[in-house]
Design a protein around this motif. Structure first.
Motif: not given
Length: 125
Positions: A25-45
């Motif tokens: 997992y060190s080389g990957k650009d992983t995100r843990c967007n489990y909550f709806p607020n974080a998912r929506v903002l990440n999708d828009i960005r």
């Protein structure tokens, strides 16, 4: 086999397993967007972002800047009660609350489509 020996084998296996997980997992650009607020903002960005005429006129004023919009899309709160997020629609309207760098509370209205997001309106609270 004594408890101490079993515990030592367990710790050796745990350390080796943690090493391999960290390696993967060190080389990957992983995100843990489990909550709806974080998912929506990440999708828009992550979509191409456009400004409507109304939003462009408001951005021409001195009290707000595009930096404030980016910060609100990073750290803002999505108000799902005021948003129009019906399932099956081609575009959804999100109401995002945040603050400017001058500590002025703002409300962004964003139309989120499949391939782009458009800032429709900016309201000063």
């Amino acid at each position: 086999m004594k408890f101490v020996q079993r515990f030592a084998y367990y710790l050796v296996g745990l350390v080796i397993g943690c090493f391999f997980v960290a390696l993967v997992y060190s080389g990957k650009d992983t995100r843990c967007n489990y909550f709806p607020n974080a998912r929506v903002l990440n999708d828009i960005r992550n979509k191409p972002f456009e400004y409507s005429e109304t939003a462009s006129k408001i951005l021409a004023e001195t009290w707000i800047d595009t930096t404030d919009i980016k910060n609100t899309l990073e750290f803002g709160d999505v108000n799902f009660d005021k948003s129009d997020t019906d399932f099956g629609k081609k575009s959804k309207i999100y109401v995002i609350e945040g603050k400017t760098t001058k500590d002025v509370e703002i409300i962004l209205t964003i139309q989120n489509e499949e391939h782009k997001a458009t800032l429709m309106n900016i309201i000063k609270k």
